[in-house]
Design a protein around this motif. Structure first.
Motif, PDB file in Angstrom:
ATOM      1  N   LYS A   1      -2.682  10.960   2.930  1.00  9.58           N
ATOM      2  CA  LYS A   1      -3.699  10.030   2.433  1.00  9.58           C
ATOM      3  C   LYS A   1      -3.052   8.858   1.707  1.00  9.58           C
ATOM      4  O   LYS A   1      -1.903   8.913   1.292  1.00  9.58           O
ATOM      5  CB  LYS A   1      -4.672  10.756   1.502  1.00  9.58           C
ATOM      6  N   TYR A   2      -3.836   7.814   1.545  1.00  3.83           N
ATOM      7  CA  TYR A   2      -3.392   6.634   0.806  1.00  3.83           C
ATOM      8  C   TYR A   2      -3.760   6.764  -0.666  1.00  3.83           C
ATOM      9  O   TYR A   2      -4.717   7.462  -1.023  1.00  3.83           O
ATOM     10  CB  TYR A   2      -4.027   5.366   1.385  1.00  3.83           C
ATOM     11  N   LEU A   3      -3.006   6.059  -1.482  1.00  2.00           N
ATOM     12  CA  LEU A   3      -3.242   6.083  -2.922  1.00  2.00           C
ATOM     13  C   LEU A   3      -4.676   5.701  -3.258  1.00  2.00           C
ATOM     14  O   LEU A   3      -5.276   6.284  -4.161  1.00  2.00           O
ATOM     15  CB  LEU A   3      -2.244   5.158  -3.634  1.00  2.00           C
ATOM     16  N   ASP A   4      -5.241   4.744  -2.531  1.00  2.00           N
ATOM     17  CA  ASP A   4      -6.614   4.327  -2.859  1.00  2.00           C
ATOM     18  C   ASP A   4      -7.651   5.409  -2.530  1.00  2.00           C
ATOM     19  O   ASP A   4      -8.825   5.261  -2.854  1.00  2.00           O
ATOM     20  CB  ASP A   4      -6.979   2.991  -2.208  1.00  2.00           C
ATOM     21  N   GLU A   5      -7.207   6.546  -1.946  1.00  3.62           N
ATOM     22  CA  GLU A   5      -8.099   7.675  -1.693  1.00  3.62           C
ATOM     23  C   GLU A   5      -8.059   8.714  -2.819  1.00  3.62           C
ATOM     24  O   GLU A   5      -8.789   9.710  -2.761  1.00  3.62           O
ATOM     25  CB  GLU A   5      -7.736   8.342  -0.366  1.00  3.62           C
TER      26      GLU A   5
ATOM     27  N   GLU B 134      -0.659   3.738  -9.203  1.00  4.49           N
ATOM     28  CA  GLU B 134      -0.557   2.388  -8.617  1.00  4.49           C
ATOM     29  C   GLU B 134       0.368   1.507  -9.455  1.00  4.49           C
ATOM     30  O   GLU B 134       1.274   0.860  -8.937  1.00  4.49           O
ATOM     31  CB  GLU B 134      -1.944   1.750  -8.524  1.00  4.49           C
TER      32      GLU B 134
ATOM     33  N   PRO C 220     -10.072   7.872 -11.034  1.00  3.45           N
ATOM     34  CA  PRO C 220      -9.690   6.479 -11.293  1.00  3.45           C
ATOM     35  C   PRO C 220      -8.484   6.302 -12.217  1.00  3.45           C
ATOM     36  O   PRO C 220      -7.637   5.444 -11.959  1.00  3.45           O
ATOM     37  CB  PRO C 220     -10.949   5.847 -11.892  1.00  3.45           C
TER      38      PRO C 220
ATOM     39  N   ARG D   2       0.850  -1.186   0.000  1.00  8.08           N
ATOM     40  CA  ARG D   2       0.000   0.000   0.000  1.00  8.08           C
ATOM     41  C   ARG D   2       0.886   1.236   0.000  1.00  8.08           C
ATOM     42  O   ARG D   2       1.993   1.209   0.529  1.00  8.08           O
ATOM     43  CB  ARG D   2      -0.874  -0.022   1.250  1.00  8.08           C
TER      44      ARG D   2
ATOM     45  N   ARG E 146       4.052   0.250  -8.116  1.00  6.76           N
ATOM     46  CA  ARG E 146       4.290  -1.195  -8.028  1.00  6.76           C
ATOM     47  C   ARG E 146       5.516  -1.598  -8.855  1.00  6.76           C
ATOM     48  O   ARG E 146       6.291  -2.453  -8.444  1.00  6.76           O
ATOM     49  CB  ARG E 146       3.060  -1.991  -8.467  1.00  6.76           C
TER      50      ARG E 146
ATOM     51  N   ARG F 152      -5.323   7.340 -10.267  1.00  8.99           N
ATOM     52  CA  ARG F 152      -5.070   6.317  -9.245  1.00  8.99           C
ATOM     53  C   ARG F 152      -4.443   5.075  -9.883  1.00  8.99           C
ATOM     54  O   ARG F 152      -3.449   4.549  -9.398  1.00  8.99           O
ATOM     55  CB  ARG F 152      -6.376   5.979  -8.520  1.00  8.99           C
ATOM     56  N   GLY F 153      -4.985   4.622 -10.988  1.00  7.91           N
ATOM     57  CA  GLY F 153      -4.463   3.430 -11.671  1.00  7.91           C
ATOM     58  C   GLY F 153      -3.060   3.645 -12.216  1.00  7.91           C
ATOM     59  O   GLY F 153      -2.198   2.767 -12.101  1.00  7.91           O
TER      60      GLY F 153
ATOM     61  N   ARG G  12       1.247   5.464   0.763  1.00  2.00           N
ATOM     62  CA  ARG G  12       0.714   6.606   1.517  1.00  2.00           C
ATOM     63  C   ARG G  12       1.546   7.845   1.179  1.00  2.00           C
ATOM     64  O   ARG G  12       2.772   7.806   1.202  1.00  2.00           O
ATOM     65  CB  ARG G  12       0.802   6.345   3.017  1.00  2.00           C
TER      66      ARG G  12
END
Length: 159
Positions: free
Chosen positions: A80-84, A95, A88, A59, A99, A91-92, A61
């Motif tokens: 905040k976290y990336l999933d926040e 991510e 879309p 995850r 990764r 975020r993708g 942050r």
């Protein structure tokens, strides 16, 4: 984003930051947070975002987000976290890039235009991993030099 080759970096501030990051390597391992001192790169402070990497599960942050990035996004991500991230495509994109940095434990670079969430981003950016003593990535330095993104609905764009 793709693996970084020194000769591809155009922005002089990014070149300096990349050289500093390379100099701070511990043997062949990328530097850890303790190996870097922000006072050594004041020229980069305005465009650097620090992303903490948590493992189990993986995850991301946002520890610190550069002011121009916040201004261009139109919202604050620090803490905040990336999933926040509300968009879309952004975020993708982040991510997948983060990764890749963790998996490769290597720097990534991108220059040009990218359309994300109906905005055109013209930028040069690089992602630099920082590692624990065991070699696992625990932080990513994101350095992004970007123009104000334009909306796809912008009448000034060529039709």
């Amino acid at each position: 984003m793709r693996e970084l080759a020194d000769s591809e970096i155009r922005d002089s501030r990014l070149q300096r930051l990349y050289a500093y990051w390379r100099e701070r390597h511990v043997g062949t391992r990328p530097p850890g947070r303790a190996d870097l001192d922000p006072l050594d790169f004041p020229y980069a402070v305005g465009f650097v975002t620090l992303v903490d990497v948590e493992h189990g599960p993986l995850r991301f942050r946002f520890r610190l987000v550069a002011s121009p990035v916040t201004r261009h996004l139109g919202y604050e991500l620090t803490g905040k976290y990336l999933d926040e991230v509300p968009e879309p495509a952004m975020r993708g994109y982040l991510e997948e890039s983060y990764r890749r940095v963790v998996a490769a434990c290597g720097a990534l670079h991108e220059r040009g235009e990218r359309v994300l969430d109906r905005r055109i981003w013209r930028h040069e950016s690089m992602l630099l991993p920082c590692c624990d003593a065991d070699g696992s990535v625990n932080m990513i330095i994101s350095a992004r030099v970007t123009e104000t993104p334009r909306s796809l609905a912008d009448p000034a764009l060529p039709g």
